[in-house]
Design a protein around this motif. Structure first.
Motif, PDB file in Angstrom:
ATOM      1  N   UNK A  72       0.442  -1.018   0.193  1.00  0.00           N
ATOM      2  CA  UNK A  72       0.243  -0.108  -0.266  1.00  0.00           C
ATOM      3  C   UNK A  72       1.102   1.010  -0.392  1.00  0.00           C
ATOM      4  N   UNK A  73       2.357   1.254   0.170  1.00  0.00           N
ATOM      5  CA  UNK A  73       2.475   2.660   0.927  1.00  0.00           C
ATOM      6  C   UNK A  73       4.129   2.042  -0.426  1.00  0.00           C
ATOM      7  N   UNK A  74       4.079   1.460  -1.706  1.00  0.00           N
ATOM      8  CA  UNK A  74       4.261   1.707  -2.279  1.00  0.00           C
ATOM      9  C   UNK A  74       4.565   2.703  -3.563  1.00  0.00           C
ATOM     10  N   UNK A  75       5.856   3.753  -3.048  1.00  0.00           N
ATOM     11  CA  UNK A  75       6.405   4.506  -4.701  1.00  0.00           C
ATOM     12  C   UNK A  75       5.900   6.473  -3.393  1.00  0.00           C
ATOM     13  N   UNK A  76       5.188   5.922  -2.556  1.00  0.00           N
ATOM     14  CA  UNK A  76       4.106   7.106  -1.420  1.00  0.00           C
ATOM     15  C   UNK A  76       5.279   8.014  -0.952  1.00  0.00           C
ATOM     16  N   UNK A  77       5.659   8.912  -1.054  1.00  0.00           N
ATOM     17  CA  UNK A  77       7.095   9.810   0.076  1.00  0.00           C
ATOM     18  C   UNK A  77       6.351   9.903   0.705  1.00  0.00           C
ATOM     19  N   UNK A  78       7.822  10.409   2.265  1.00  0.00           N
ATOM     20  CA  UNK A  78       7.260  11.065   2.969  1.00  0.00           C
ATOM     21  C   UNK A  78       7.949  11.381   3.540  1.00  0.00           C
ATOM     22  N   UNK A  79       8.141  12.139   4.389  1.00  0.00           N
ATOM     23  CA  UNK A  79       9.236  13.197   4.926  1.00  0.00           C
ATOM     24  C   UNK A  79       9.339  12.896   6.812  1.00  0.00           C
ATOM     25  N   UNK A  80      10.687  12.682   6.746  1.00  0.00           N
ATOM     26  CA  UNK A  80      10.971  11.731   8.063  1.00  0.00           C
ATOM     27  C   UNK A  80      12.059  13.174   8.667  1.00  0.00           C
ATOM     28  N   UNK A  81      11.343  13.339  10.241  1.00  0.00           N
ATOM     29  CA  UNK A  81      11.619  14.502  10.995  1.00  0.00           C
ATOM     30  C   UNK A  81      13.283  14.227  11.322  1.00  0.00           C
ATOM     31  N   UNK A  82      13.916  15.213  11.746  1.00  0.00           N
ATOM     32  CA  UNK A  82      15.036  15.462  11.373  1.00  0.00           C
ATOM     33  C   UNK A  82      15.223  15.212  13.064  1.00  0.00           C
ATOM     34  N   UNK A  83      14.853  14.742  13.531  1.00  0.00           N
ATOM     35  CA  UNK A  83      15.653  14.467  15.306  1.00  0.00           C
ATOM     36  C   UNK A  83      15.387  12.765  14.979  1.00  0.00           C
ATOM     37  N   UNK A  84      15.147  12.000  14.181  1.00  0.00           N
ATOM     38  CA  UNK A  84      14.911  10.454  13.805  1.00  0.00           C
ATOM     39  C   UNK A  84      16.213  10.199  13.925  1.00  0.00           C
ATOM     40  N   UNK A  85      16.930   9.975  13.431  1.00  0.00           N
ATOM     41  CA  UNK A  85      17.817   9.188  12.891  1.00  0.00           C
ATOM     42  C   UNK A  85      17.760   8.760  11.545  1.00  0.00           C
ATOM     43  N   UNK A  86      18.533   9.076  10.646  1.00  0.00           N
ATOM     44  CA  UNK A  86      18.440   8.074   9.252  1.00  0.00           C
ATOM     45  C   UNK A  86      20.280   8.244   8.888  1.00  0.00           C
ATOM     46  N   UNK A  87      20.687   7.157   8.765  1.00  0.00           N
ATOM     47  CA  UNK A  87      21.650   7.004   8.429  1.00  0.00           C
ATOM     48  C   UNK A  87      22.578   7.593   7.242  1.00  0.00           C
ATOM     49  N   UNK A  88      24.409   8.841   8.323  1.00  0.00           N
ATOM     50  CA  UNK A  88      24.830   9.092   7.176  1.00  0.00           C
ATOM     51  C   UNK A  88      23.408  10.274   7.076  1.00  0.00           C
ATOM     52  N   UNK A  89      22.815  10.761   7.625  1.00  0.00           N
ATOM     53  CA  UNK A  89      22.184  12.270   7.052  1.00  0.00           C
ATOM     54  C   UNK A  89      22.285  13.220   8.472  1.00  0.00           C
ATOM     55  N   UNK A  90      22.818  13.853   8.473  1.00  0.00           N
ATOM     56  CA  UNK A  90      22.978  15.324   9.141  1.00  0.00           C
ATOM     57  C   UNK A  90      21.748  15.569  10.618  1.00  0.00           C
TER      58      UNK A  90
END
Length: 134
Positions: A72-90
């Motif tokens: 159901x989420x295939x191809x759906x863009x999402x935003x991740x709040x910047x206080x949630x760790x995402x590998x290699x992202x400041x």
């Protein structure tokens, strides 16, 4: 696609993609245009992975077109709040205080691993595209 025909919910976007009325690329382009227009004023997004989002949207559309089973989420863009760790992202948590505390130990805080929620999103059978941090 006109702005008024862009789905307002994830359920609507998913349904339109499944029926072929909408592609991930069209949806991504719409959102990226809005971000480019409004972010200088709102400053809502710190990092936007525009090229990655466009490339991933093409991949997701091809997978759907080639008959791959899509969640159901295939191809759906999402935003991740910047206080949630995402590998290699400041990650600054949108806080000058946080940056000052971190900068005493190192220049930037760049996580070496994804948070649990990001890991789960990436494991979703339809692997969503994570392209924005705010």
């Amino acid at each position: 696609m006109q702005a008024d025909s862009i789905p307002k919910t994830i359920a609507q976007a998913s349904q339109q993609m499944q029926s072929g009325l909408l592609t991930s690329r069209i949806l991504i382009k719409h959102y990226l245009e809005g971000i480019q227009k409004l972010n200088p004023i709102l400053k809502a997004f710190i990092t936007v992975f525009e090229q990655q989002a466009l490339e991933t949207s093409i991949q997701k559309d091809l997978e759907r077109d080639n008959g791959q089973k899509c969640g159901l989420l295939h191809g759906i863009p999402i935003a991740v709040k910047e206080n949630i760790d995402t590998v290699k992202v400041k990650t600054t948590v949108g806080s000058q205080l946080f940056c000052k505390l971190i900068s005493q130990r190192s220049r930037d805080r760049i996580p070496l691993s994804d948070s649990v929620i990001v890991q789960k999103l990436k494991l979703e059978p339809a692997e969503t595209q994570i392209f924005l941090l705010f």
